[in-house]
Write a protein that holds these residues in place. Structure first.
Motif, PDB file in Angstrom:
ATOM      1  N   SER A 104     -10.643   9.311   3.427  1.00 34.37           N
ATOM      2  CA  SER A 104      -9.798   9.903   4.469  1.00 34.37           C
ATOM      3  C   SER A 104      -9.014  11.081   3.912  1.00 34.37           C
ATOM      4  O   SER A 104      -8.734  12.046   4.618  1.00 34.37           O
ATOM      5  CB  SER A 104      -8.833   8.857   5.021  1.00 34.37           C
ATOM      6  N   THR A 105      -8.627  10.979   2.634  1.00 37.33           N
ATOM      7  CA  THR A 105      -7.933  12.071   1.936  1.00 37.33           C
ATOM      8  C   THR A 105      -8.494  12.140   0.520  1.00 37.33           C
ATOM      9  O   THR A 105      -9.304  11.305   0.107  1.00 37.33           O
ATOM     10  CB  THR A 105      -6.407  11.830   1.860  1.00 37.33           C
ATOM     11  N   GLU A 106      -8.014  13.095  -0.251  1.00 41.78           N
ATOM     12  CA  GLU A 106      -8.466  13.237  -1.632  1.00 41.78           C
ATOM     13  C   GLU A 106      -8.017  12.054  -2.495  1.00 41.78           C
ATOM     14  O   GLU A 106      -8.560  11.831  -3.582  1.00 41.78           O
ATOM     15  CB  GLU A 106      -7.953  14.555  -2.227  1.00 41.78           C
ATOM     16  N   LEU A 107      -7.032  11.304  -2.042  1.00 41.37           N
ATOM     17  CA  LEU A 107      -6.468  10.215  -2.837  1.00 41.37           C
ATOM     18  C   LEU A 107      -7.043   8.842  -2.478  1.00 41.37           C
ATOM     19  O   LEU A 107      -6.689   7.837  -3.087  1.00 41.37           O
ATOM     20  CB  LEU A 107      -4.946  10.187  -2.677  1.00 41.37           C
ATOM     21  N   THR A 108      -7.932   8.783  -1.496  1.00 40.76           N
ATOM     22  CA  THR A 108      -8.518   7.507  -1.074  1.00 40.76           C
ATOM     23  C   THR A 108      -9.428   6.946  -2.167  1.00 40.76           C
ATOM     24  O   THR A 108     -10.169   7.698  -2.816  1.00 40.76           O
ATOM     25  CB  THR A 108      -9.359   7.706   0.204  1.00 40.76           C
ATOM     26  N   HIS A 109      -9.365   5.617  -2.361  1.00 46.31           N
ATOM     27  CA  HIS A 109     -10.278   4.976  -3.310  1.00 46.31           C
ATOM     28  C   HIS A 109     -11.719   5.275  -2.919  1.00 46.31           C
ATOM     29  O   HIS A 109     -12.085   5.205  -1.744  1.00 46.31           O
ATOM     30  CB  HIS A 109     -10.061   3.460  -3.319  1.00 46.31           C
ATOM     31  N   GLU A 110     -12.536   5.541  -3.926  1.00 47.90           N
ATOM     32  CA  GLU A 110     -13.921   5.915  -3.658  1.00 47.90           C
ATOM     33  C   GLU A 110     -14.880   4.728  -3.658  1.00 47.90           C
ATOM     34  O   GLU A 110     -15.966   4.804  -3.089  1.00 47.90           O
ATOM     35  CB  GLU A 110     -14.397   6.942  -4.691  1.00 47.90           C
ATOM     36  N   LYS A 138      -1.893  -4.891 -10.083  1.00 44.64           N
ATOM     37  CA  LYS A 138      -0.555  -4.305 -10.053  1.00 44.64           C
ATOM     38  C   LYS A 138       0.157  -4.655  -8.752  1.00 44.64           C
ATOM     39  O   LYS A 138       1.352  -4.971  -8.738  1.00 44.64           O
ATOM     40  CB  LYS A 138      -0.642  -2.793 -10.208  1.00 44.64           C
ATOM     41  N   VAL A 139      -0.582  -4.614  -7.648  1.00 40.47           N
ATOM     42  CA  VAL A 139      -0.014  -4.967  -6.349  1.00 40.47           C
ATOM     43  C   VAL A 139       0.470  -6.414  -6.367  1.00 40.47           C
ATOM     44  O   VAL A 139       1.586  -6.725  -5.924  1.00 40.47           O
ATOM     45  CB  VAL A 139      -1.051  -4.777  -5.221  1.00 40.47           C
ATOM     46  N   LYS A 140      -0.343  -7.299  -6.915  1.00 37.72           N
ATOM     47  CA  LYS A 140       0.037  -8.712  -6.996  1.00 37.72           C
ATOM     48  C   LYS A 140       1.261  -8.904  -7.874  1.00 37.72           C
ATOM     49  O   LYS A 140       2.190  -9.640  -7.524  1.00 37.72           O
ATOM     50  CB  LYS A 140      -1.134  -9.530  -7.541  1.00 37.72           C
ATOM     51  N   GLU A 141       1.278  -8.243  -9.017  1.00 34.05           N
ATOM     52  CA  GLU A 141       2.380  -8.410  -9.972  1.00 34.05           C
ATOM     53  C   GLU A 141       3.707  -7.893  -9.421  1.00 34.05           C
ATOM     54  O   GLU A 141       4.737  -8.551  -9.531  1.00 34.05           O
ATOM     55  CB  GLU A 141       2.050  -7.686 -11.279  1.00 34.05           C
ATOM     56  N   GLN A 142       3.682  -6.730  -8.784  1.00 33.14           N
ATOM     57  CA  GLN A 142       4.931  -6.137  -8.296  1.00 33.14           C
ATOM     58  C   GLN A 142       5.347  -6.674  -6.928  1.00 33.14           C
ATOM     59  O   GLN A 142       6.491  -6.527  -6.515  1.00 33.14           O
ATOM     60  CB  GLN A 142       4.814  -4.619  -8.244  1.00 33.14           C
ATOM     61  N   GLY A 143       4.408  -7.308  -6.215  1.00 31.43           N
ATOM     62  CA  GLY A 143       4.746  -7.923  -4.938  1.00 31.43           C
ATOM     63  C   GLY A 143       4.746  -6.979  -3.756  1.00 31.43           C
ATOM     64  O   GLY A 143       5.211  -7.346  -2.676  1.00 31.43           O
ATOM     65  N   TYR A 144       4.194  -5.815  -3.896  1.00 31.23           N
ATOM     66  CA  TYR A 144       4.087  -4.880  -2.771  1.00 31.23           C
ATOM     67  C   TYR A 144       2.925  -3.925  -3.004  1.00 31.23           C
ATOM     68  O   TYR A 144       2.473  -3.722  -4.132  1.00 31.23           O
ATOM     69  CB  TYR A 144       5.384  -4.099  -2.557  1.00 31.23           C
ATOM     70  N   GLY A 145       2.427  -3.371  -1.908  1.00 35.68           N
ATOM     71  CA  GLY A 145       1.355  -2.395  -1.969  1.00 35.68           C
ATOM     72  C   GLY A 145       1.823  -1.040  -1.483  1.00 35.68           C
ATOM     73  O   GLY A 145       2.783  -0.947  -0.717  1.00 35.68           O
ATOM     74  N   GLU A 146       1.142  -0.002  -1.925  1.00 33.85           N
ATOM     75  CA  GLU A 146       1.490   1.371  -1.530  1.00 33.85           C
ATOM     76  C   GLU A 146       0.267   2.109  -0.990  1.00 33.85           C
ATOM     77  O   GLU A 146      -0.843   1.931  -1.486  1.00 33.85           O
ATOM     78  CB  GLU A 146       2.041   2.155  -2.721  1.00 33.85           C
ATOM     79  N   ASP A 147       0.513   2.902  -0.003  1.00 33.29           N
ATOM     80  CA  ASP A 147      -0.466   3.884   0.484  1.00 33.29           C
ATOM     81  C   ASP A 147       0.172   5.239   0.223  1.00 33.29           C
ATOM     82  O   ASP A 147       1.098   5.657   0.922  1.00 33.29           O
ATOM     83  CB  ASP A 147      -0.738   3.663   1.970  1.00 33.29           C
ATOM     84  N   ASN A 148      -0.304   5.895  -0.825  1.00 37.28           N
ATOM     85  CA  ASN A 148       0.251   7.186  -1.233  1.00 37.28           C
ATOM     86  C   ASN A 148      -0.629   8.309  -0.695  1.00 37.28           C
ATOM     87  O   ASN A 148      -1.433   8.889  -1.409  1.00 37.28           O
ATOM     88  CB  ASN A 148       0.352   7.246  -2.759  1.00 37.28           C
ATOM     89  N   GLU A 149      -0.505   8.554   0.606  1.00 37.45           N
ATOM     90  CA  GLU A 149      -1.319   9.567   1.294  1.00 37.45           C
ATOM     91  C   GLU A 149      -2.814   9.266   1.160  1.00 37.45           C
ATOM     92  O   GLU A 149      -3.635  10.181   1.095  1.00 37.45           O
ATOM     93  CB  GLU A 149      -1.020  10.964   0.766  1.00 37.45           C
ATOM     94  N   GLU A 150      -3.162   7.994   1.149  1.00 36.67           N
ATOM     95  CA  GLU A 150      -4.561   7.597   1.009  1.00 36.67           C
ATOM     96  C   GLU A 150      -5.253   7.447   2.360  1.00 36.67           C
ATOM     97  O   GLU A 150      -6.472   7.569   2.460  1.00 36.67           O
ATOM     98  CB  GLU A 150      -4.645   6.285   0.235  1.00 36.67           C
ATOM     99  N   GLN A 151      -4.476   7.170   3.390  1.00 44.31           N
ATOM    100  CA  GLN A 151      -5.029   7.014   4.730  1.00 44.31           C
ATOM    101  C   GLN A 151      -4.798   8.257   5.575  1.00 44.31           C
ATOM    102  O   GLN A 151      -5.616   8.603   6.416  1.00 44.31           O
ATOM    103  CB  GLN A 151      -4.395   5.790   5.420  1.00 44.31           C
TER     104      GLN A 151
END
Length: 262
Positions: free
Chosen positions: A169-175, A186-199
């Motif tokens: 969807s953007t240049e930052l989306t997982h391929e 990392k998401v599990k360990e920190q307890g939250y997820g991030e969408d950094n302009e990926e969608q």
């Protein structure tokens, strides 16, 4: 004129629950000990226990003749929890965060190989987003999707996404799935997820998990805002607010120990 005594029906209910509560604190107990503990006559306790036994709430050991609770009360409680309305519970918390932040809030759940938005509160800044209730979005490019996957095994994640084509969807989306899997620990360990302009370009999103009574993740709660309003200070505050809200929602769903502090 009242004589100060309770109606017989009320007295019976009180005695019933007193017996159930006493049985809940001890694995098995005899009539004499139970009667003494509750300060009731043995004949009264026996009569109530026989009724509870007939209804399936109490069991009696054949050798000791002691009484114990069955799982029928657990079944009743579980049935009640099944009908708890997640959206109604979450709406209260989402509106509170909305008033505090003025940003967009979403509640999403796993459906097949995607997330589906089951509730949404729009930004008070008139932020235009591509989401709507009932809309699906990819798991791999959304903050909610990441928290829905983070506590699952690698094998399960690969199975869920086996037929998914990763669209950028953007240049930052997982391929690909390997790229996503590298982020999930990392998401599990920190307890939250991030969408950094990926969608969506120019949009940041933070999400935390919501748990059920089995401590399984059943939904994700998120806040979305444009990059121009995003700061590290806001990130810390918003994650804390989301965790506090998700903790209260999870508790009402039967979760006894929400693992992330607000």
């Amino acid at each position: 004129m009242s004589n100060g005594k309770q109606p017989e029906s009320v007295s019976s209910v009180l005695k019933t629950f007193a017996i159930l509560q006493a049985l809940s604190t001890q694995k098995d107990i005899g009539i004499s000990e139970l009667a003494q503990k509750l300060m009731m006559s043995k004949s009264t306790v026996y009569r109530f226990l026989q009724t509870m036994k007939t209804l399936g709430y109490v069991d009696q050991d054949g050798e000791s003749e002691n009484y114990s609770l069955t799982l029928k009360l657990f079944e009743l409680g579980s049935s009640a929890l099944e009908y708890v309305d997640l959206v109604d519970i979450a709406d209260i918390e989402m509106r509170r965060i909305s008033e505090l932040t003025m940003e967009a809030l979403h509640l999403g759940a796993l459906d097949g190989d995607s997330i589906i938005y089951i509730h949404k509160i729009d930004s008070k800044y008139n932020l235009r987003m591509q989401s709507r209730i009932g809309r699906r979005n990819p798991l791999y490019s959304t903050a909610i999707g990441k928290v829905l996957l983070a506590e699952r095994s690698e094998e399960e994640v690969r199975d869920i996404l086996a037929d998914v084509a990763f669209a950028k969807s953007t240049e930052l989306t997982h391929e690909n799935i390997d790229s996503l899997l590298s982020e999930l620990p990392k998401v599990k360990e920190q307890g939250y997820g991030e969408d950094n302009e990926e969608q969506e370009v120019g949009l940041r999103c933070l999400a935390v998990p919501v748990y059920d009574r089995f401590n399984c993740v059943v939904a994700g709660l998120s806040i979305s805002l444009p990059t121009i309003r995003f700061t590290d200070e806001k990130k810390e505050t918003y994650i804390s607010e989301l965790h506090a809200a998700a903790g209260r929602i999870s508790e009402k769903l039967g979760c006894r120990n929400y693992p992330h502090k607000g």
